[in-house]
Design an enzyme around this catalytic site. Structure first.
Site, PDB file in Angstrom:
ATOM      1  N   VAL A  51       0.843  -1.206   0.000  1.00 54.31           N
ATOM      2  CA  VAL A  51       0.000   0.000   0.000  1.00 54.31           C
ATOM      3  C   VAL A  51       0.877   1.255   0.000  1.00 54.31           C
ATOM      4  CG1 VAL A  51      -1.930  -1.163   1.155  1.00 54.31           C
ATOM      5  CG2 VAL A  51      -0.174  -0.077   2.565  1.00 54.31           C
ATOM      6  N   HIS A  92      -4.367  -4.422  -2.398  1.00 51.01           N
ATOM      7  CA  HIS A  92      -4.822  -4.095  -1.040  1.00 51.01           C
ATOM      8  C   HIS A  92      -5.021  -2.607  -0.828  1.00 51.01           C
ATOM      9  CE1 HIS A  92      -3.013  -8.181   0.407  1.00 51.01           C
ATOM     10  NE2 HIS A  92      -4.139  -8.318  -0.274  1.00 51.01           N
ATOM     11  N   GLY A 127       9.253 -10.912  -3.056  1.00 51.96           N
ATOM     12  CA  GLY A 127       9.162 -10.322  -1.724  1.00 51.96           C
ATOM     13  C   GLY A 127       7.827 -10.524  -1.035  1.00 51.96           C
TER      14      GLY A 127
HETATM   15  P1  NAD Z   1       5.184 -10.594   4.468  1.00 50.68           P
HETATM   16  O1  NAD Z   1       5.654  -9.607   5.490  1.00 50.68           O
HETATM   17  O2  NAD Z   1       4.261 -11.684   4.895  1.00 50.68           O
HETATM   18  O3  NAD Z   1       6.445 -11.330   3.797  1.00 50.68           O
HETATM   19  C1  NAD Z   1       7.555 -10.625   3.334  1.00 50.68           C
HETATM   20  C2  NAD Z   1       8.562 -11.656   2.806  1.00 50.68           C
HETATM   21  O4  NAD Z   1       9.601 -10.932   2.142  1.00 50.68           O
HETATM   22  C3  NAD Z   1       9.223 -12.496   3.905  1.00 50.68           C
HETATM   23  O5  NAD Z   1       9.138 -13.873   3.559  1.00 50.68           O
HETATM   24  C4  NAD Z   1      10.690 -12.013   3.896  1.00 50.68           C
HETATM   25  O6  NAD Z   1      11.615 -13.054   4.139  1.00 50.68           O
HETATM   26  C5  NAD Z   1      10.844 -11.489   2.491  1.00 50.68           C
HETATM   27  N1  NAD Z   1      11.821 -10.403   2.326  1.00 50.68           N
HETATM   28  C6  NAD Z   1      12.079  -9.357   3.165  1.00 50.68           C
HETATM   29  N2  NAD Z   1      12.976  -8.526   2.599  1.00 50.68           N
HETATM   30  C7  NAD Z   1      13.306  -9.072   1.393  1.00 50.68           C
HETATM   31  C8  NAD Z   1      14.176  -8.675   0.343  1.00 50.68           C
HETATM   32  N3  NAD Z   1      14.896  -7.555   0.402  1.00 50.68           N
HETATM   33  N4  NAD Z   1      14.258  -9.474  -0.766  1.00 50.68           N
HETATM   34  C9  NAD Z   1      13.544 -10.631  -0.856  1.00 50.68           C
HETATM   35  N5  NAD Z   1      12.706 -11.057   0.111  1.00 50.68           N
HETATM   36  C10 NAD Z   1      12.566 -10.262   1.215  1.00 50.68           C
HETATM   37  O7  NAD Z   1       4.594  -9.736   3.271  1.00 50.68           O
HETATM   38  P2  NAD Z   1       3.355  -9.998   2.324  1.00 50.68           P
HETATM   39  O8  NAD Z   1       3.394 -11.375   1.771  1.00 50.68           O
HETATM   40  O9  NAD Z   1       3.323  -8.846   1.393  1.00 50.68           O
HETATM   41  O10 NAD Z   1       2.069  -9.963   3.287  1.00 50.68           O
HETATM   42  C11 NAD Z   1       1.884  -8.926   4.249  1.00 50.68           C
HETATM   43  C12 NAD Z   1       0.638  -8.075   4.063  1.00 50.68           C
HETATM   44  O11 NAD Z   1       0.819  -6.801   4.738  1.00 50.68           O
HETATM   45  C13 NAD Z   1       0.408  -7.696   2.636  1.00 50.68           C
HETATM   46  O12 NAD Z   1      -0.919  -7.377   2.452  1.00 50.68           O
HETATM   47  C14 NAD Z   1       1.291  -6.462   2.538  1.00 50.68           C
HETATM   48  O13 NAD Z   1       0.999  -5.664   1.459  1.00 50.68           O
HETATM   49  C15 NAD Z   1       0.989  -5.729   3.851  1.00 50.68           C
HETATM   50  N6  NAD Z   1       2.174  -4.869   4.184  1.00 50.68           N
HETATM   51  C16 NAD Z   1       2.509  -3.907   3.279  1.00 50.68           C
HETATM   52  C17 NAD Z   1       3.647  -3.140   3.481  1.00 50.68           C
HETATM   53  C18 NAD Z   1       3.991  -2.105   2.412  1.00 50.68           C
HETATM   54  O14 NAD Z   1       3.091  -1.556   1.774  1.00 50.68           O
HETATM   55  N7  NAD Z   1       5.264  -1.852   2.170  1.00 50.68           N
HETATM   56  C19 NAD Z   1       4.452  -3.333   4.623  1.00 50.68           C
HETATM   57  C20 NAD Z   1       4.047  -4.339   5.557  1.00 50.68           C
HETATM   58  C21 NAD Z   1       2.900  -5.122   5.305  1.00 50.68           C
END
Ligand code: NAD
Length: 278
Positions: free
Chosen positions: A108, A124, A222
């Site tokens: 997001v 999302h 990711g």
């Molecule tokens: P998740 O947190 O469940 O999984 C993240 C995965 O990425 C982990 O398995 C981790 O090992 C891996 N990872 C971390 N850094 C990495 C890198 N540099 N390179 C490769 N792999 C890496 O995330 P998800 O599956 O997206 O599910 C979480 C939910 O929460 C989703 O809906 C997500 O969009 C939301 N969320 C969004 C944000 C954002 O918008 N940036 C941040 C946190 C959570």
């Protein structure tokens, strides 16, 4: 590529062999943004925290909404200062080169759009938007942030906010918080994001399906794929027989179906793939 091990380099070469000459759809998650300083929920780059607030909690009480908005307001400020990284930029470059049909993201944070991707399905929702639950009025998050600051001048002073060890905001910091409201009807506002316990809107999922239908390979980057909407996207790709590549530091729920897995950082692996494919 200096931080990339020989094993990961071999995995990248195998992924490039599978993807060569195909139009790639990307499915990304929080892991692609950890190198921009935004924590994920799980694995590397995550912060240990309580279960995220569900939509039922959010709708259930003013106290929950106050806690959400104080935390969300602080989070939005740090999201706002995050910049796209090499992984986001590689996906945008592959689209410009015609090697990618676009990206479906569970994030997001808006970083794909800021990196220059043009076909982006934000499964999302987005932190950029806020909607009124009563009259449907849509707001830019910046306008609501200004309203929050004006109603709660104390919130702009960092010492006034007490964080719990899990990163959540302590109730002490939220008791006096005046909630933002709709300037049209005074209704309850909700950020334009899909909460836990909520479904992805049907038209948005259809846009993701259309993107998959316009491509002939899928790369997951990711994401732990713990959230079911990501798995649903993969099911659509599998039904169409698309080859699947997973780029993630840890095992994911889709590894068993993958034609190749790359256990490296998206900020290293995606630019390497771009070099080999664009
Ligand atoms: P998740 O947190 O469940 O999984 C993240 C995965 O990425 C982990 O398995 C981790 O090992 C891996 N990872 C971390 N850094 C990495 C890198 N540099 N390179 C490769 N792999 C890496 O995330 P998800 O599956 O997206 O599910 C979480 C939910 O929460 C989703 O809906 C997500 O969009 C939301 N969320 C969004 C944000 C954002 O918008 N940036 C941040 C946190 C959570």
């Amino acid at each position: 590529m200096s931080t990339v091990t020989a094993q990961v380099r071999t995995q990248i070469a195998e992924a490039a062999r599978i993807l060569h000459g195909r139009r790639i759809a990307f499915l990304t998650g929080a892991g692609i943004s950890t190198e921009s300083g935004i924590p994920a929920y799980r694995g590397e780059g995550s912060t240990p925290r309580r279960a995220p607030m569900t939509v039922q909690d959010f709708l259930g009480s003013d106290a929950a909404r106050r806690r959400y908005w104080v935390g969300g307001h602080l989070g939005w400020r740090s999201f706002g200062s995050a910049e796209p990284n090499a992984g986001h930029r590689a996906i945008a470059a592959l689209e410009r080169a015609g090697a990618s049909g676009g990206v479906i993201t569970q994030n997001v944070d808006g970083l794909h759009l800021r990196a220059g991707s043009s076909r982006v399905v934000e499964l999302h929702g987005t932190m950029r938007g806020v909607v009124c639950l009563r009259c449907g009025q849509a707001y830019d998050r910046g306008a609501i942030a200004e309203q929050i600051d004006a109603r709660n001048p104390w919130i702009t002073v960092p010492e006034n906010i007490v964080l719990r060890p899990d990163g959540d905001v302590a109730p002490k910091s939220t008791e006096g918080f005046v909630l933002p409201t709709c300037t049209v009807c005074d209704g309850t506002l909700k950020p334009d994001v899909v909460f836990f316990g909520e479904f992805v809107p049907a038209d948005r999922f259809r846009a993701a399906e259309a993107l998959i239908a316009s491509c002939d390979a899928l790369v997951v980057a990711g994401s732990s794929l713990v959230v079911n909407s990501g798995i649903r996207v993969i099911e659509r790709a599998r039904r169409r027989g698309l080859p699947l590549v997973v780029v993630n530091l840890e095992p994911t729920r889709a590894d068993a179906w993958a034609d190749a897995t790359v256990a490296g950082r998206t900020g290293d692996v995606l630019p390497a793939l771009q070099e080999l494919l664009a």
